[in-house]
Design a protein around this motif. Sequence first.
Motif, PDB file in Angstrom:
ATOM      1  N   UNK A 146       0.834  -1.213   0.000  1.00  0.00           N
ATOM      2  CA  UNK A 146       0.000   0.000   0.000  1.00  0.00           C
ATOM      3  C   UNK A 146       0.870   1.265   0.000  1.00  0.00           C
ATOM      4  N   UNK A 147       1.922   1.254   0.809  1.00  0.00           N
ATOM      5  CA  UNK A 147       2.794   2.425   0.864  1.00  0.00           C
ATOM      6  C   UNK A 147       3.518   2.633  -0.466  1.00  0.00           C
ATOM      7  N   UNK A 148       3.999   1.549  -1.050  1.00  0.00           N
ATOM      8  CA  UNK A 148       4.683   1.683  -2.344  1.00  0.00           C
ATOM      9  C   UNK A 148       3.707   2.178  -3.412  1.00  0.00           C
ATOM     10  N   UNK A 149       2.482   1.665  -3.387  1.00  0.00           N
ATOM     11  CA  UNK A 149       1.476   2.076  -4.362  1.00  0.00           C
ATOM     12  C   UNK A 149       1.157   3.566  -4.193  1.00  0.00           C
ATOM     13  N   UNK A 150       1.017   4.015  -2.941  1.00  0.00           N
ATOM     14  CA  UNK A 150       0.741   5.432  -2.691  1.00  0.00           C
ATOM     15  C   UNK A 150       1.892   6.300  -3.186  1.00  0.00           C
ATOM     16  N   UNK A 151       3.123   5.863  -2.966  1.00  0.00           N
ATOM     17  CA  UNK A 151       4.273   6.627  -3.436  1.00  0.00           C
ATOM     18  C   UNK A 151       4.381   6.614  -4.958  1.00  0.00           C
ATOM     19  N   UNK A 152       3.976   5.508  -5.563  1.00  0.00           N
ATOM     20  CA  UNK A 152       4.019   5.408  -7.013  1.00  0.00           C
ATOM     21  C   UNK A 152       3.133   6.459  -7.666  1.00  0.00           C
ATOM     22  N   UNK A 158      -3.810   4.942  -0.086  1.00  0.00           N
ATOM     23  CA  UNK A 158      -4.645   4.152  -0.991  1.00  0.00           C
ATOM     24  C   UNK A 158      -5.616   3.376  -0.125  1.00  0.00           C
ATOM     25  N   UNK A 159      -6.895   3.640  -0.265  1.00  0.00           N
ATOM     26  CA  UNK A 159      -7.892   2.956   0.545  1.00  0.00           C
ATOM     27  C   UNK A 159      -8.023   1.506   0.102  1.00  0.00           C
ATOM     28  N   UNK A 160      -8.332   0.639   1.042  1.00  0.00           N
ATOM     29  CA  UNK A 160      -8.474  -0.784   0.717  1.00  0.00           C
ATOM     30  C   UNK A 160      -9.478  -1.047  -0.405  1.00  0.00           C
ATOM     31  N   UNK A 161     -10.654  -0.393  -0.420  1.00  0.00           N
ATOM     32  CA  UNK A 161     -11.627  -0.710  -1.478  1.00  0.00           C
ATOM     33  C   UNK A 161     -11.161  -0.363  -2.881  1.00  0.00           C
ATOM     34  N   UNK A 162     -10.091   0.429  -3.032  1.00  0.00           N
ATOM     35  CA  UNK A 162      -9.623   0.776  -4.372  1.00  0.00           C
ATOM     36  C   UNK A 162      -8.260   0.158  -4.684  1.00  0.00           C
ATOM     37  N   UNK A 163      -7.665  -0.534  -3.746  1.00  0.00           N
ATOM     38  CA  UNK A 163      -6.350  -1.133  -3.948  1.00  0.00           C
ATOM     39  C   UNK A 163      -6.465  -2.321  -4.907  1.00  0.00           C
ATOM     40  N   UNK A 164      -5.752  -2.303  -6.030  1.00  0.00           N
ATOM     41  CA  UNK A 164      -5.874  -3.428  -6.988  1.00  0.00           C
ATOM     42  C   UNK A 164      -5.309  -4.741  -6.457  1.00  0.00           C
ATOM     43  N   UNK A 165      -4.546  -4.682  -5.351  1.00  0.00           N
ATOM     44  CA  UNK A 165      -3.967  -5.895  -4.779  1.00  0.00           C
ATOM     45  C   UNK A 165      -4.801  -6.454  -3.639  1.00  0.00           C
ATOM     46  N   UNK A 166      -5.982  -5.919  -3.394  1.00  0.00           N
ATOM     47  CA  UNK A 166      -6.745  -6.343  -2.226  1.00  0.00           C
ATOM     48  C   UNK A 166      -7.068  -7.834  -2.272  1.00  0.00           C
ATOM     49  N   UNK A 167      -7.129  -8.469  -1.104  1.00  0.00           N
ATOM     50  CA  UNK A 167      -7.201  -9.943  -1.036  1.00  0.00           C
ATOM     51  C   UNK A 167      -8.412 -10.562  -1.707  1.00  0.00           C
ATOM     52  N   UNK A 168      -9.479  -9.783  -1.913  1.00  0.00           N
ATOM     53  CA  UNK A 168     -10.690 -10.384  -2.460  1.00  0.00           C
ATOM     54  C   UNK A 168     -10.468 -10.988  -3.835  1.00  0.00           C
ATOM     55  N   UNK A 204       0.650 -14.297   1.112  1.00  0.00           N
ATOM     56  CA  UNK A 204       1.756 -13.573   1.748  1.00  0.00           C
ATOM     57  C   UNK A 204       2.995 -13.623   0.860  1.00  0.00           C
ATOM     58  N   UNK A 205       3.266 -14.780   0.264  1.00  0.00           N
ATOM     59  CA  UNK A 205       4.417 -14.905  -0.631  1.00  0.00           C
ATOM     60  C   UNK A 205       4.227 -14.047  -1.883  1.00  0.00           C
ATOM     61  N   UNK A 206       2.989 -14.008  -2.411  1.00  0.00           N
ATOM     62  CA  UNK A 206       2.710 -13.192  -3.589  1.00  0.00           C
ATOM     63  C   UNK A 206       2.915 -11.709  -3.288  1.00  0.00           C
ATOM     64  N   UNK A 207       2.400 -11.269  -2.150  1.00  0.00           N
ATOM     65  CA  UNK A 207       2.577  -9.867  -1.770  1.00  0.00           C
ATOM     66  C   UNK A 207       4.058  -9.533  -1.574  1.00  0.00           C
ATOM     67  N   UNK A 219      10.492   2.057  -6.247  1.00  0.00           N
ATOM     68  CA  UNK A 219       9.323   2.583  -5.536  1.00  0.00           C
ATOM     69  C   UNK A 219       9.543   2.377  -4.043  1.00  0.00           C
ATOM     70  N   UNK A 220       9.534   3.439  -3.287  1.00  0.00           N
ATOM     71  CA  UNK A 220       9.846   3.373  -1.861  1.00  0.00           C
ATOM     72  C   UNK A 220       8.645   2.915  -1.046  1.00  0.00           C
ATOM     73  N   UNK A 221       8.941   2.284   0.114  1.00  0.00           N
ATOM     74  CA  UNK A 221       7.887   1.920   1.067  1.00  0.00           C
ATOM     75  C   UNK A 221       7.931   2.825   2.285  1.00  0.00           C
ATOM     76  N   UNK A 222       8.691   3.930   2.202  1.00  0.00           N
ATOM     77  CA  UNK A 222       8.765   4.872   3.302  1.00  0.00           C
ATOM     78  C   UNK A 222       7.674   5.923   3.162  1.00  0.00           C
TER      79      UNK A 222
END
Length: 830
Positions: A146-152, A158-168, A204-207, A219-222
């Motif tokens: 999520x942090x890397x996506x927001x920085x990208x 990035x809210x969970x309902x719009x995150x393309x990587x969400x677990x659903x 977890x491995x995929x993420x 892409x930073x996670x900071x």
Amino acid sequence: MSSDLRSLLGAAIQPGATNNVSRRPGARRLLEDCWTPIRNAIEPRFADILLEALGPLAKSEDEEEAKPAKIILSRDKAFLQSFSESLQAEFKHFVADFCSNRSDERNDAKKSLSLVEYGDMEFSTLMERASARLRNAVDDEYTSIKLRLANLVRESEIRDPENPFRPVIFFRAVYLGLERIGTAKADLLRVTKRFDTALVAPVAAAYAAVDRYLASQGISAEMTRQQQPPRGDHNAMGGRNTIASPFGSTVVPGMLTGNPMTVGGMRFVTGFSAEQMLNALYQRMQLVSTPMPLGMPMGGGAAQVPGGRYAPAPTIGGGVAPGLPGVGGAPMGMPAGGVPLGGVPLGGMPGGQGIVIDPALLAALNDAQRLGAIAVAAVQQGQPPPDLAVDPVQLRAKVADKATKQIDKLTIEIVGLLFDRINQDKHVPPQIKQLLQRLQFPLIKVALVDPELFVSPHQPARELLDRIAATSVGWTPEGEQNQHYLAEVQKAVHTVLAATEEGLIPFQRALEGFEKYLLDENTRDDDPVSRAKRALAEAEELEVLAINATIKIRSAFDGVLLESYLREFLLETWSRVLVAATLRDKTDSGVMRKYLSIVPDLVWSVQPKINPEDRKRLVTTIPPVLTVLREGLVLVEWPKSRMQEFFARLMNSHAQAVKALELAHGSPTPSAFEASTLRIKLDGLRITPDDLPPPDGAEMTIPDEMVKHAIAAAHLDVNYLTAGQIVVLGEDTDLDKRIASFKRGDWFDLRMNETAERVQLRWFTPRRALYLFSSAQGKKTHSLTPATLRQFLRDGRIAPVEGVPLFDRALREMMDELQRMSVEPPTRAG
């Protein structure tokens, strides 16, 4: 509003945005490339996923239940292909929606899964719950993405309902994959549920793979300077992704996102605008000895700020910020010489004489406080309060009229608006809110002299409000215990109102008294909670004594050859017999000594018998040993089946001991075992409750059968909950911290068998080996071990009702509303 502050508020609403052009479309290619690490992480593990999810089901004796699983396992390659295709299609749709800004809660139900009827409540519930559990289980990996996506895309969050990587997406793919290989519609949901736990490790491995890929692309996670704590995430009490603010609080300047609460509006009593309220609140926050929030306008010279009770006094930038509208150019920072807020010295500063409240204002506040004290005293005596006709807003206005400084008027207004929000809180029962409202004027006095009130969660006045609110969530007027609780809240509030001391001392005294009540909480001996406490405490005490006895007995066995089953029996089972005998007759150790005395004879009886004298002695030794063994095992109610198994193995050991002469023919004679030597070592063994060691902080595990036995022996109606399968991914440090933060009196939502129940944490054993929860009336109780509690938190089966403490909630909502109103000022209430 000053241009600097307006820029700050604008940055809070659109943090990180330099213009109105979205950067999401340009990220589409990079995000679509993330499919490769996802596929490479999932597909090699797919066989394991299938076996873990459907293997047990396929082995079911119920053929009708096992048949769908067997069919799917027989078509594993086809299922893998359809699952992989579905997962790729889902991921691409989610990426497309994200990059075109179409992702939100309303659109989620319309995306790509055309074969699924989204009106089906059962399907929606399955997807929601399974995704939430998976989301919690892979929190670290997911948060980093999520942090890397927001920085990208250079957005604050990035809210969970719009995150393309969400677990659903993974559960959708399972459902579609099953459907495409011809799984019967009636079996789809039931089989999909089976993948709940099996997907945890692969996802977890995929993420983690995606995280590495994004990192390789630079892409930073900071967190960036513009990023704010997500509104939808909870703090340590509520769950996930907490990002500590520089204030050490969950509410900081700039946290003004989300939909504002507008129910009831705001009633200003001083004539100031919402814009001025925000300026004053930020100014108050800047007086605290903690790091300043990024983006706040500061001056040049350094000056000391007040240290307060909870932090050292560092230096921050001084100088005078642009003038505040209607406040006459009050300083935003600390000017040289340490004289803030229009020339009033602050206590704790070199040469400072302490903030002094204007005498006329202090007298008005004391009058309002005394009125509250009289009212609470009347209620405690069962009489109606004499100030029923007094409007607290009008009373606040009269108090504000006595203030001569504009910053004091603004502070009074801010605290009043804060209590207006508290009065609208959905978690706190009305009768408790009425009592909390009485603390408004004492809190105004604190706010005037202690800016830590707005930023430190450990400020005593704030802690008192939060603690009463947290423990009142499930309160109802019915029942003796609930009435006792109400009386204690009244007592705490009256302690503050009737105090003659100024400052924080009354709040500290009230908080200590309230915590003491929660800690002791005297109940009748026949109360279900009291009986449960005694039984669970005894179970923990037994386990501690058994562990100590085991350690002592083990040291006595050094150098003694024993078969593993017998060694385990003596260390694990017979040690509990010794403890039970000790506790049954605490004044006479004769029974315990009898059980201890047969140990050397038992050990000797299974040693090789080389000479005839030993074989003769064995015949006379075995019967009394067996008699005492049976008596001790009956004392601890050892299962008959295990008893029979043990004695059968012991009989075989005796037979082997007798045959030792034939087996040893021609071999060196083994060293003789002397029972007297072991007896001397054991003679010094003492088991007494007085020797219980103090809790050392280490987690203690009590066997399930021990807890169940304690509950059954006390004839308790306690629901002892177990988690079934415990899934651990890495260390449980974060969960352990959450559990350690739980306090007696906190309320939780507990889910069992698709039903939810609101329960209160009533107690935990001294070593926190067992937790006791009860319903509002205390008639229904549940007990959990720390391991079960951790798993329930992972699965979402238990969660604190309060995600954020009351003061933080009210402050956040007030700031949201003030920000909204600063854009379009409200009409003043008449």
